[in-house]
Motif scaffolding. Structure first.
Motif, PDB file in Angstrom:
ATOM      1  N   VAL A 104       0.547  -0.923   0.223  1.00  0.00           N
ATOM      2  CA  VAL A 104      -0.153   0.220  -0.281  1.00  0.00           C
ATOM      3  C   VAL A 104       0.879   1.299   0.397  1.00  0.00           C
ATOM      4  CG1 VAL A 104      -2.161  -1.053   1.333  1.00  0.00           C
ATOM      5  CG2 VAL A 104      -0.363   0.244   2.664  1.00  0.00           C
ATOM      6  N   CYS A 105      -0.069   2.299   0.027  1.00  0.00           N
ATOM      7  CA  CYS A 105       0.692   3.460  -0.308  1.00  0.00           C
ATOM      8  C   CYS A 105       1.329   3.716   0.867  1.00  0.00           C
ATOM      9  CB  CYS A 105       0.547   5.295  -1.328  1.00  0.00           C
ATOM     10  SG  CYS A 105       0.822   6.809  -0.949  1.00  0.00           S
ATOM     11  N   PRO A 106       2.551   4.126   1.306  1.00  0.00           N
ATOM     12  CA  PRO A 106       3.276   4.557   3.112  1.00  0.00           C
ATOM     13  C   PRO A 106       2.128   5.918   3.808  1.00  0.00           C
ATOM     14  CG  PRO A 106       4.808   4.963   1.245  1.00  0.00           C
ATOM     15  CD  PRO A 106       3.826   4.420   0.364  1.00  0.00           C
ATOM     16  N   LEU A 107       1.799   6.752   2.077  1.00  0.00           N
ATOM     17  CA  LEU A 107       0.975   8.258   2.701  1.00  0.00           C
ATOM     18  C   LEU A 107      -0.146   7.383   3.080  1.00  0.00           C
ATOM     19  CD1 LEU A 107       2.732  10.872   0.093  1.00  0.00           C
ATOM     20  CD2 LEU A 107       3.657   9.522   2.795  1.00  0.00           C
ATOM     21  N   CYS A 108      -1.073   7.988   2.206  1.00  0.00           N
ATOM     22  CA  CYS A 108      -2.168   7.440   2.245  1.00  0.00           C
ATOM     23  C   CYS A 108      -2.601   6.587   2.112  1.00  0.00           C
ATOM     24  CB  CYS A 108      -3.058   7.896   0.853  1.00  0.00           C
ATOM     25  SG  CYS A 108      -3.091   7.402  -0.558  1.00  0.00           S
ATOM     26  N   ILE A 137       1.783   2.396  -8.642  1.00  0.00           N
ATOM     27  CA  ILE A 137       1.417   3.301  -8.621  1.00  0.00           C
ATOM     28  C   ILE A 137       0.060   4.175  -7.528  1.00  0.00           C
ATOM     29  CG2 ILE A 137       0.166   5.054 -10.566  1.00  0.00           C
ATOM     30  CD1 ILE A 137       2.258   4.414 -11.635  1.00  0.00           C
ATOM     31  N   CYS A 138       0.162   5.184  -7.178  1.00  0.00           N
ATOM     32  CA  CYS A 138      -0.163   5.648  -5.287  1.00  0.00           C
ATOM     33  C   CYS A 138      -1.641   6.297  -6.453  1.00  0.00           C
ATOM     34  CB  CYS A 138      -0.331   6.271  -4.521  1.00  0.00           C
ATOM     35  SG  CYS A 138      -1.269   7.284  -3.242  1.00  0.00           S
ATOM     36  N   LYS A 139      -2.988   5.597  -7.053  1.00  0.00           N
ATOM     37  CA  LYS A 139      -4.101   6.665  -7.526  1.00  0.00           C
ATOM     38  C   LYS A 139      -3.722   8.503  -6.775  1.00  0.00           C
ATOM     39  CE  LYS A 139      -7.294   5.667 -10.721  1.00  0.00           C
ATOM     40  NZ  LYS A 139      -8.388   4.882 -10.945  1.00  0.00           N
ATOM     41  N   ALA A 140      -4.416   8.436  -5.575  1.00  0.00           N
ATOM     42  CA  ALA A 140      -4.634   9.536  -4.756  1.00  0.00           C
ATOM     43  C   ALA A 140      -3.874  10.445  -4.818  1.00  0.00           C
ATOM     44  CB  ALA A 140      -4.969   8.800  -3.466  1.00  0.00           C
ATOM     45  N   ASP A 141      -2.281   9.916  -4.293  1.00  0.00           N
ATOM     46  CA  ASP A 141      -0.647  11.080  -4.258  1.00  0.00           C
ATOM     47  C   ASP A 141      -0.882  11.557  -5.632  1.00  0.00           C
ATOM     48  OD1 ASP A 141      -0.926  11.399  -1.590  1.00  0.00           O
ATOM     49  OD2 ASP A 141      -0.748   9.471  -0.746  1.00  0.00           O
ATOM     50  N   ARG A 142      -0.689  10.487  -6.671  1.00  0.00           N
ATOM     51  CA  ARG A 142      -0.669  11.111  -7.816  1.00  0.00           C
ATOM     52  C   ARG A 142       1.123  10.898  -8.263  1.00  0.00           C
ATOM     53  NH1 ARG A 142      -4.278  11.833 -12.047  1.00  0.00           N
ATOM     54  NH2 ARG A 142      -1.654  11.991 -13.554  1.00  0.00           N
TER      55      ARG A 142
HETATM   56 ZN    ZN Z   1      -1.167   7.660  -1.563  1.00  0.00          ZN
END
Ligand code: ZN
Length: 396
Positions: free
Chosen positions: A346-350, A364-369
């Motif tokens: 998973v994206c470590p940010l969101c 690719i993280c769609k939310a954080d682009r």
């Molecule tokens: Zn993210």
């Protein structure tokens, strides 16, 4: 020297009485290992790779520095490690995260020491059942993509992807050569034939025979120094402390070892002796005669709530053969070739799921682009290393 060291260095009628139990213990372990290897018993595979680091002896001074170095290696490669540990041997509570305000009687000194050195950068969870603890950690920290198990030598239920066993020759050479419960060894030396790497600490005399296929890694003591308990990045050498009024806090069981270390460093100290299970309070440190208060790392974690800037902690630094980094990362590269493992990252940010682009070797993280690179087979889950997707780039 404490009672357990004395006990493990001698052979008394009690040891002879316990010796058959030791043999029984070894046979039991060997049978369990065979049953798991032949798939009669089913081990549990966790969704992320598992690295087990443990000692062949019940006590090892190099385990914590070795784990810290492995964590730093994994983080530098872009991975997100988490640590699971048993905690205090008497802890039977459900899995819980180790924070610095946890009691040493629950978290155990070793886990607290790891939490202190690794701060908020690597979650550490303790629990009686390693599988449940690992699941709880991964549930709470979905960004974790590799686990280090700070023990578990004999927990064959936990399927490991890489295992390193520490052979502390200092402990072995001074010990009575017997296996638990009669001696300090946790298994026979034949166990070393069934591991990935043997980490050799101490003088390498009287080494057990280890097969060629098992990698041998050296860990070597460097200089000793003191760090400030409140500001660990601040360090001093023993020479810089000479001529100060120094009190040394010692808990009775480890007293002589610590005082011997300070004497070796040519420091004149006033010893302040406390019982082993003592709960330190600010009142223990009130006398203003001391300009400097020295403690061992084990006792330092009991003093975290005191906020006394006079407390300095003795720390031994170590150098570890670079080969360990290479074999661990090679093993993880193999694991991350499995798309199923990339799918659960998973994206470590969101913390949202990522889209795996095989051709571009990106996640690719769609939310954080953001596009996290897969570099040299290792997913680099660091925001600073990720490519910011331009507005015109479509995500499919
Ligand atoms: Zn993210």
């Amino acid at each position: 020297m404490n009672w357990s060291e004395l006990y493990w260095q001698r052979i008394t009628p009690l040891h002879l009485f316990l010796w058959p139990l030791s043999r029984l213990f070894v046979s039991f372990q060997a049978i369990r290992r065979t049953l798991y290897r032949r798939a009669v018993l089913t081990p549990v595979r966790l969704p992320v790779p598992v690295i087990v680091i443990d000692g062949i002896t019940t006590k090892s001074t190099v385990k914590a520095p070795l784990i810290i170095q492995v964590v730093n290696t994994l983080k530098a490669a872009g991975l997100r490690p988490g640590i699971i540990s048993r905690g205090h041997p008497d802890n039977h509570l459900p899995p819980v995260r180790v924070t610095l305000n946890k009691s040493p009687h629950i978290a155990g000194v070793k886990a607290l020491l790891l939490a202190y050195h690794l701060r908020e950068t690597c979650p550490i969870w303790i629990g009686y059942d390693r599988i449940e603890t690992a699941k709880a950690l991964l549930n709470a920290h979905r960004e974790c993509n590799v686990l280090i198990c700070d023990d578990g030598l004999q927990d064959f239920r936990l399927l490991r992807d890489f295992e390193a066993i520490i052979v502390d020759t200092g402990v072995i050479n001074s010990g009575n050569g017997l296996i638990m419960p009669a001696g300090p060894l946790r298994d026979s030396f034949t166990r070393l034939q069934h591991t990935d790497a043997v980490v050799l600490a101490g003088h390498q005399k009287q080494l057990p025979d280890i097969e060629e296929k098992v990698r041998k890694i050296g860990i070597y003591p460097l200089k000793e120094r003191f760090f400030n308990l409140l500001q660990p990045q601040q360090t001093v050498s023993a020479a810089e402390l000479a001529n100060k009024r120094i009190h040394a806090i010692v808990c009775s069981s480890e007293m002589q070892n610590f005082l011997d270390d300070l004497e070796f460093l040519k420091l004149a100290v006033t010893p302040c002796v406390f019982p082993e299970e003592h709960h330190f309070t600010a009142a223990d440190f009130q006398p203003d005669e001391a300009e400097i208060i020295l403690v061992s790392e084990e006792d330092a974690v009991k003093c975290l709530n005191l906020h006394d800037e006079r407390i300095w902690v003795l720390q031994q630094e170590y150098r570890i053969d670079l080969g360990l980094r290479e074999i661990i990362l090679n093993k993880l590269r193999e694991k991350f070739m499995d798309p199923k493992l990339l799918d659960i990252l998973v994206c470590p940010l969101c913390k949202s799921p990522l889209i795996y682009k095989k051709d571009q070797r990106e996640l690719i993280c769609k939310a954080d682009r953001l596009a996290y690179p897969i570099r040299d087979g290792i997913p680099v889950m660091l925001e600073d290393e990720a490519r910011k997707l331009p507005d015109e780039e479509e995500i499919k």
